[in-house]
Enzyme design. Sequence first.
Site, PDB file in Angstrom:
ATOM      1  N   GLU A   1      47.553  10.025  30.745  1.00  0.00           N
ATOM      2  CA  GLU A   1      46.537  10.567  30.722  1.00  0.00           C
ATOM      3  C   GLU A   1      44.875   9.633  30.401  1.00  0.00           C
ATOM      4  O   GLU A   1      44.375   9.295  29.476  1.00  0.00           O
ATOM      5  CB  GLU A   1      45.839  11.131  29.241  1.00  0.00           C
ATOM      6  CG  GLU A   1      47.166  11.999  29.044  1.00  0.00           C
ATOM      7  CD  GLU A   1      47.723  13.488  30.063  1.00  0.00           C
ATOM      8  OE1 GLU A   1      45.890  13.509  30.306  1.00  0.00           O
ATOM      9  OE2 GLU A   1      48.500  14.497  30.093  1.00  0.00           O
TER      10      GLU A   1
ATOM     11  N   ASP B   1      16.027   8.559  54.900  1.00  0.00           N
ATOM     12  CA  ASP B   1      15.544   9.410  53.616  1.00  0.00           C
ATOM     13  C   ASP B   1      14.262   7.616  53.698  1.00  0.00           C
ATOM     14  O   ASP B   1      15.470   6.782  52.869  1.00  0.00           O
ATOM     15  CB  ASP B   1      16.277   9.600  52.569  1.00  0.00           C
ATOM     16  CG  ASP B   1      15.775  10.308  51.941  1.00  0.00           C
ATOM     17  OD1 ASP B   1      14.258  10.878  51.971  1.00  0.00           O
ATOM     18  OD2 ASP B   1      16.284   9.878  50.481  1.00  0.00           O
TER      19      ASP B   1
ATOM     20  N   ASP C   1      12.822  11.231  58.351  1.00  0.00           N
ATOM     21  CA  ASP C   1      12.010  11.739  57.326  1.00  0.00           C
ATOM     22  C   ASP C   1      10.720  11.077  57.905  1.00  0.00           C
ATOM     23  O   ASP C   1      10.143  10.331  57.591  1.00  0.00           O
ATOM     24  CB  ASP C   1      11.669  11.104  55.189  1.00  0.00           C
ATOM     25  CG  ASP C   1      10.472  12.143  54.550  1.00  0.00           C
ATOM     26  OD1 ASP C   1       9.839  13.244  55.408  1.00  0.00           O
ATOM     27  OD2 ASP C   1      11.207  11.887  53.455  1.00  0.00           O
TER      28      ASP C   1
ATOM     29  N   HIS D   1      19.190  11.505  47.439  1.00  0.00           N
ATOM     30  CA  HIS D   1      18.465  10.322  48.993  1.00  0.00           C
ATOM     31  C   HIS D   1      19.809  10.821  50.162  1.00  0.00           C
ATOM     32  O   HIS D   1      19.059  11.028  51.392  1.00  0.00           O
ATOM     33  CB  HIS D   1      18.611   8.861  48.241  1.00  0.00           C
ATOM     34  CG  HIS D   1      17.453   9.328  47.249  1.00  0.00           C
ATOM     35  ND1 HIS D   1      16.451   9.273  46.923  1.00  0.00           N
ATOM     36  CD2 HIS D   1      17.990   8.676  45.751  1.00  0.00           C
ATOM     37  CE1 HIS D   1      16.044   9.479  45.052  1.00  0.00           C
ATOM     38  NE2 HIS D   1      17.036   8.609  44.922  1.00  0.00           N
TER      39      HIS D   1
ATOM     40  N   ASP E   1      19.175  13.581  51.925  1.00  0.00           N
ATOM     41  CA  ASP E   1      18.598  13.973  52.849  1.00  0.00           C
ATOM     42  C   ASP E   1      18.889  13.218  53.862  1.00  0.00           C
ATOM     43  O   ASP E   1      18.256  13.957  54.686  1.00  0.00           O
ATOM     44  CB  ASP E   1      17.582  13.470  52.043  1.00  0.00           C
ATOM     45  CG  ASP E   1      16.389  14.835  50.915  1.00  0.00           C
ATOM     46  OD1 ASP E   1      17.328  15.669  50.930  1.00  0.00           O
ATOM     47  OD2 ASP E   1      15.854  14.413  49.730  1.00  0.00           O
TER      48      ASP E   1
END
Length: 418
Positions: free
Chosen positions: A139, A264, A322, A400, A403
């Site tokens: 676990e 970007d 961009d 980022h 994009d």
Amino acid sequence: MTSSERRALGGLIAPAFHEAHKAVRRGQVGELVLTGGRGSAKSSCAAIELLVQLMRHPDCHAVALRRVGRTLRTSVWSQLLWAMERMGLEDEFETNVGRMELVRRTTGQCVWCFGLDDAAKLKSIKPPFGYIGAVWFEELDQFSGPDQVRSAEQSLLRGQGQSLVIKSFNPPPLPSSWVNRYVRQPKPGMLVVHSDYRSLPPHWLGERFLQEAEHLRLTNERAYRHEYLGQVVGSGSLVFENLKLIPIREEEIARLERRYHGVDWGWFPDPWAFNSCGYDAARRVLYIFDEATRRRTSNADTARILLEKGVCAGDSETLIADSAEEKSCRDYRSMGLPCRGAEKGPGSVKAGMKWLQSLAEIRIDPARCPDTAKEFSEYEYDRDRASGQVLEGYPDRDNHHIDAVRYATSRIWRRAGG
């Protein structure tokens, strides 16, 4: 172990773990991470592998750990007793129920069970000989974080012999959980195996278990995927539910007809982000197989990174960034990179995002692209604070690489039918 003993193990270890067991036996695995849902047999596999490690290395001892000591008796201790009985080792080990300790009669090797709520006991473990060479964290998601786990490993694994660390858990629903992030960051010698109940022979589980699983599948599909399939389902507001975070082989990349690169722009605190992609139009699968992330790095330096990667060295490659920073695009062109600004307009962000969401699969290699895997897997819609309802629109944060991928693939999704 003898060949007959190995054949017998084949009937105890679920089929999903057969290849992992062979890799451990060959010494190719130093850390075995077992994830899955209910009835996936991961804990049974962990207990067997722990005892196999002792049988193969007579100077090795083992420790099984839980976050809280009071949970030991009904979890790791019970699993170890089950494995001992099923492997036919009852006469091989002396059992101390009070101390939850196994001692191998012929060699004196020990298996101890401890909770990390008593860290002093852990630090005081001194094997009578040899070294601790097998540690099982059951676990794992219940431990406080990677620091606590790493500290325990450092306290226990001090010997020079071959060692094996096993970590088993049911993945929490949120991608941002530390254990879900942990398995997305593979390292040398680490093998992650995901399993679910469907890979087990039905008679191992029983009719009632299968009926309960099927009932939940029909009545609450999201809960079924999380509880029984061990999937990271999020809180119901994940943007990308078509992700597959698995290694991408070089031969798969070589088969892609074109390579699409995207950038970007960023400086600080927002980073400059770069990605390389390929698209299988027939199967509607997007492959994301390379990335770079930098902060406070000039255009000249990031351009050199791309040139060193060989970006756009071939005719079947594009580089789109961009367009909000046309000067940066010009800087790249002046250094020999054919960088174009992305076409923008009303609804362009929504169109690109919907295309990404519509794909049959977005496949990201988490070893090659850890930052990209993190962004895509943790990107969620915003919720209204008062009502809790999911809000329309895509949050403009922590996206980022998303994009960069959107720019890289813009020529695909802008085409009719793309």
